[in-house]
Scaffold this motif. Sequence first.
Motif, PDB file in Angstrom:
ATOM      1  N   SER A 199      -8.104  12.636 -18.482  1.00 32.48           N
ATOM      2  CA  SER A 199      -7.119  12.495 -17.413  1.00 32.48           C
ATOM      3  C   SER A 199      -6.214  11.307 -17.675  1.00 32.48           C
ATOM      4  O   SER A 199      -6.633  10.312 -18.267  1.00 32.48           O
ATOM      5  N   ALA A 200      -4.970  11.431 -17.209  1.00 31.78           N
ATOM      6  CA  ALA A 200      -4.011  10.328 -17.271  1.00 31.78           C
ATOM      7  C   ALA A 200      -3.709   9.891 -18.695  1.00 31.78           C
ATOM      8  O   ALA A 200      -3.286   8.768 -18.938  1.00 31.78           O
ATOM      9  N   MET A 201      -3.928  10.800 -19.645  1.00 34.92           N
ATOM     10  CA  MET A 201      -3.622  10.453 -21.036  1.00 34.92           C
ATOM     11  C   MET A 201      -2.150  10.658 -21.354  1.00 34.92           C
ATOM     12  O   MET A 201      -1.723  10.356 -22.464  1.00 34.92           O
ATOM     13  N   GLY A 202      -1.374  11.188 -20.414  1.00 32.87           N
ATOM     14  CA  GLY A 202       0.037  11.420 -20.673  1.00 32.87           C
ATOM     15  C   GLY A 202       0.206  12.223 -21.947  1.00 32.87           C
ATOM     16  O   GLY A 202      -0.626  13.088 -22.262  1.00 32.87           O
ATOM     17  N   HIS A 203       1.241  11.911 -22.704  1.00 31.34           N
ATOM     18  CA  HIS A 203       1.518  12.686 -23.914  1.00 31.34           C
ATOM     19  C   HIS A 203       0.914  12.013 -25.155  1.00 31.34           C
ATOM     20  O   HIS A 203       1.458  12.094 -26.260  1.00 31.34           O
ATOM     21  N   ALA A 204      -0.210  11.344 -24.962  1.00 28.11           N
ATOM     22  CA  ALA A 204      -0.844  10.650 -26.085  1.00 28.11           C
ATOM     23  C   ALA A 204      -1.295  11.636 -27.166  1.00 28.11           C
ATOM     24  O   ALA A 204      -1.726  12.745 -26.863  1.00 28.11           O
ATOM     25  N   ILE A 205      -1.175  11.224 -28.411  1.00 26.07           N
ATOM     26  CA  ILE A 205      -1.728  11.985 -29.536  1.00 26.07           C
ATOM     27  C   ILE A 205      -2.578  11.034 -30.374  1.00 26.07           C
ATOM     28  O   ILE A 205      -2.457   9.814 -30.269  1.00 26.07           O
ATOM     29  N   THR A 206      -3.441  11.614 -31.175  1.00 25.66           N
ATOM     30  CA  THR A 206      -4.386  10.813 -31.956  1.00 25.66           C
ATOM     31  C   THR A 206      -3.859  10.662 -33.377  1.00 25.66           C
ATOM     32  O   THR A 206      -3.917  11.612 -34.166  1.00 25.66           O
ATOM     33  N   ILE A 207      -3.309   9.487 -33.687  1.00 24.38           N
ATOM     34  CA  ILE A 207      -2.798   9.287 -35.044  1.00 24.38           C
ATOM     35  C   ILE A 207      -3.577   8.222 -35.800  1.00 24.38           C
ATOM     36  O   ILE A 207      -3.511   8.152 -37.013  1.00 24.38           O
ATOM     37  N   ASN A 208      -4.334   7.402 -35.070  1.00 21.81           N
ATOM     38  CA  ASN A 208      -5.090   6.346 -35.745  1.00 21.81           C
ATOM     39  C   ASN A 208      -6.584   6.624 -35.768  1.00 21.81           C
ATOM     40  O   ASN A 208      -7.390   5.732 -35.981  1.00 21.81           O
ATOM     41  N   ASN A 209      -6.935   7.866 -35.529  1.00 22.75           N
ATOM     42  CA  ASN A 209      -8.350   8.226 -35.563  1.00 22.75           C
ATOM     43  C   ASN A 209      -8.471   9.677 -36.029  1.00 22.75           C
ATOM     44  O   ASN A 209      -7.481  10.406 -36.088  1.00 22.75           O
ATOM     45  N   THR A 210      -9.703  10.066 -36.349  1.00 15.73           N
ATOM     46  CA  THR A 210      -9.928  11.431 -36.805  1.00 15.73           C
ATOM     47  C   THR A 210     -10.112  12.363 -35.610  1.00 15.73           C
ATOM     48  O   THR A 210     -10.354  11.919 -34.488  1.00 15.73           O
ATOM     49  N   LEU A 211      -9.978  13.646 -35.886  1.00 19.35           N
ATOM     50  CA  LEU A 211     -10.161  14.671 -34.858  1.00 19.35           C
ATOM     51  C   LEU A 211     -11.278  15.614 -35.277  1.00 19.35           C
ATOM     52  O   LEU A 211     -11.394  15.963 -36.459  1.00 19.35           O
ATOM     53  N   HIS A 212     -12.052  16.033 -34.306  1.00 17.52           N
ATOM     54  CA  HIS A 212     -13.154  16.959 -34.568  1.00 17.52           C
ATOM     55  C   HIS A 212     -13.038  18.150 -33.640  1.00 17.52           C
ATOM     56  O   HIS A 212     -12.662  17.986 -32.480  1.00 17.52           O
ATOM     57  N   ILE A 213     -13.370  19.339 -34.150  1.00  9.36           N
ATOM     58  CA  ILE A 213     -13.489  20.495 -33.256  1.00  9.36           C
ATOM     59  C   ILE A 213     -14.863  21.136 -33.442  1.00  9.36           C
ATOM     60  O   ILE A 213     -15.417  21.127 -34.542  1.00  9.36           O
ATOM     61  N   ASP A 214     -15.378  21.662 -32.357  1.00 11.04           N
ATOM     62  CA  ASP A 214     -16.647  22.386 -32.394  1.00 11.04           C
ATOM     63  C   ASP A 214     -16.467  23.733 -31.729  1.00 11.04           C
ATOM     64  O   ASP A 214     -15.924  23.810 -30.617  1.00 11.04           O
ATOM     65  N   LYS A 215     -16.917  24.775 -32.411  1.00  9.05           N
ATOM     66  CA  LYS A 215     -16.899  26.106 -31.795  1.00  9.05           C
ATOM     67  C   LYS A 215     -18.010  26.138 -30.758  1.00  9.05           C
ATOM     68  O   LYS A 215     -19.146  25.776 -31.055  1.00  9.05           O
ATOM     69  N   VAL A 216     -17.654  26.509 -29.549  1.00 15.12           N
ATOM     70  CA  VAL A 216     -18.657  26.589 -28.495  1.00 15.12           C
ATOM     71  C   VAL A 216     -18.644  28.009 -27.933  1.00 15.12           C
ATOM     72  O   VAL A 216     -17.781  28.818 -28.283  1.00 15.12           O
ATOM     73  N   ASN A 217     -19.585  28.298 -27.077  1.00 13.56           N
ATOM     74  CA  ASN A 217     -19.648  29.656 -26.525  1.00 13.56           C
ATOM     75  C   ASN A 217     -20.098  29.597 -25.069  1.00 13.56           C
ATOM     76  O   ASN A 217     -21.165  30.065 -24.700  1.00 13.56           O
ATOM     77  N   LEU A 218     -19.248  28.984 -24.253  1.00 14.85           N
ATOM     78  CA  LEU A 218     -19.563  28.832 -22.835  1.00 14.85           C
ATOM     79  C   LEU A 218     -19.325  30.131 -22.089  1.00 14.85           C
ATOM     80  O   LEU A 218     -19.884  30.351 -21.035  1.00 14.85           O
ATOM     81  N   ASP A 219     -18.445  30.982 -22.635  1.00 12.12           N
ATOM     82  CA  ASP A 219     -18.132  32.267 -22.009  1.00 12.12           C
ATOM     83  C   ASP A 219     -18.367  33.344 -23.060  1.00 12.12           C
ATOM     84  O   ASP A 219     -17.677  33.389 -24.077  1.00 12.12           O
ATOM     85  N   LYS A 220     -19.336  34.202 -22.817  1.00 11.90           N
ATOM     86  CA  LYS A 220     -19.741  35.183 -23.838  1.00 11.90           C
ATOM     87  C   LYS A 220     -18.634  36.186 -24.170  1.00 11.90           C
ATOM     88  O   LYS A 220     -18.647  36.822 -25.216  1.00 11.90           O
ATOM     89  N   ASP A 221     -17.642  36.320 -23.249  1.00 10.24           N
ATOM     90  CA  ASP A 221     -16.549  37.267 -23.509  1.00 10.24           C
ATOM     91  C   ASP A 221     -15.501  36.711 -24.466  1.00 10.24           C
ATOM     92  O   ASP A 221     -14.619  37.442 -24.913  1.00 10.24           O
ATOM     93  N   ILE A 222     -15.553  35.416 -24.715  1.00 13.44           N
ATOM     94  CA  ILE A 222     -14.465  34.796 -25.480  1.00 13.44           C
ATOM     95  C   ILE A 222     -14.927  34.461 -26.893  1.00 13.44           C
ATOM     96  O   ILE A 222     -15.877  33.700 -27.086  1.00 13.44           O
ATOM     97  N   GLU A 223     -14.228  35.045 -27.848  1.00 14.67           N
ATOM     98  CA  GLU A 223     -14.640  34.857 -29.234  1.00 14.67           C
ATOM     99  C   GLU A 223     -14.262  33.463 -29.735  1.00 14.67           C
ATOM    100  O   GLU A 223     -15.010  32.825 -30.462  1.00 14.67           O
TER     101      GLU A 223
END
Lengths: 256, 256
Positions: A42-66
Amino acid sequence: MKKPLILVTNDDSIVAPGIRFLISVMKEIGDVIVVAPDSPQSAMGHAITINNTLHIDKVNLDKDIEHEYSCSGTPVDCVKMAVHEILKRKPDLCVSGINHGSNSSINVIYSGTMSAAVEAGIEGIPAIGFSHLDYGWGTDFEPTKEYIKKITLEVLEHGLPEGVVLNVNFPKTEEEPIKGIQVCRQAKAAWVEKFDKRTNPQGKEYYWLTGEFVNLDKGEDTDEWALKNGYVSVVPVQFDLTAYHAIQTLNSWNLK
Amino acid sequence: MKKPLILVTNDDSIVAPGIRFLISVMKEIGDVIVVAPDSPQSAMGHAITINNTLHIDKVNLDKDIEHEYSCSGTPVDCVKMAVHEILKRKPDLCVSGINHGSNSSINVIYSGTMSAAVEAGIEGIPAIGFSHLDYGWGTDFEPTKEYIKKITLEVLEHGLPEGVVLNVNFPKTEEEPIKGIQVCRQAKAAWVEKFDKRTNPQGKEYYWLTGEFVNLDKGEDTDEWALKNGYVSVVPVQFDLTAYHAIQTLNSWNLK
């Protein structure tokens, strides 16, 4: 007719009730992909991450969504990651929210929810940010459903003017049902900040940002007016920030 | 005549050469107070700190300045902290920068430097963000001095239209001197992102956000054109984000 591809994100994190509800509504309209923050942004405005790494994880909170991913970055990072790394084609729509709390008037500027929608707009994707004035995680989102569907289907049918995304806010509904939709301008408002000054166990002072929202606008064509009077507010938001009316004034100055 | 009270901030942190140069110029114009981040906050947009504490430390990097503070927060936090906690009266002007790197065209949206200026504008303080296209910390800021003074003095003399702050960018000057000042509109542009995907020592994938800036605007009245042609660009920036031209379109939809 081919189902539209809809990217869903938010700023309250992928487990927030607001995004789970929005996902459930979007599943009735199109094929859904979710890329949302793994923690509150929240309240991050239009911040982007340029001085740190980014990670993504595939999750499955909704079984209908691939395709559902949690991302370590900001809401804007999530949109960039979805469009440029995860998705094979540009989505037909990006929806952000439902935010737990208002993004009306000047709040649009601080909002991670709206910044995600704006980022999608910059990428040429029709985009809508949805927010609810009731910020509790126990909020009943059911009354918003018909309005979310109506607005979303209109955007899918007509598209949006170039350089414009929508900022949609829902009024509190404990006392009376939603009266309808009003297209509005952003009310003039500001936060009068108060810093709550405390002392840590080591004796050093620190602060919490608090503040009071002040509506400075008496207009009845504003989002604040619509929300106070029980309407859903829809504000078209642009990201060309040029104050065109001021160019002539500045050209009359001694700047040459 | 009473000297104006000038608040100086930035997003590259209080020790960055850009802010130290800006401070040196402002000392020739008014009484200076500095409240700037204690660490780099580039690309923080209009983020504010609501889920964490804020700290300020009185520092003395410039012996001429009585009030100089480093702050743990974002550029917007710095402005809020200065106005609502540190200063006894509203400053006559807020300047932010000189940013190490461009904040022209769409960069204005991601910029912590400009968000600090916008925040001051929301608080009713005339505000200017200064940025230099040459992002090196060894940049020679001396050629910008006369332009900074000229623009600042004009703002102090005339004030700014309500709801407007200035986004000033300086061109690179290795090859030819600055040609003058152009009042411009924000060029239409976007970043085409590329994610640099790597593998950490534990075998897990992570990403760095990279990207290429693409100017989509052929206009000669834009900030990109001015900067490419050796001019200082001055764009009046507004924080009423309403796309007024789109209201009629939306009202023609079936939203009632």
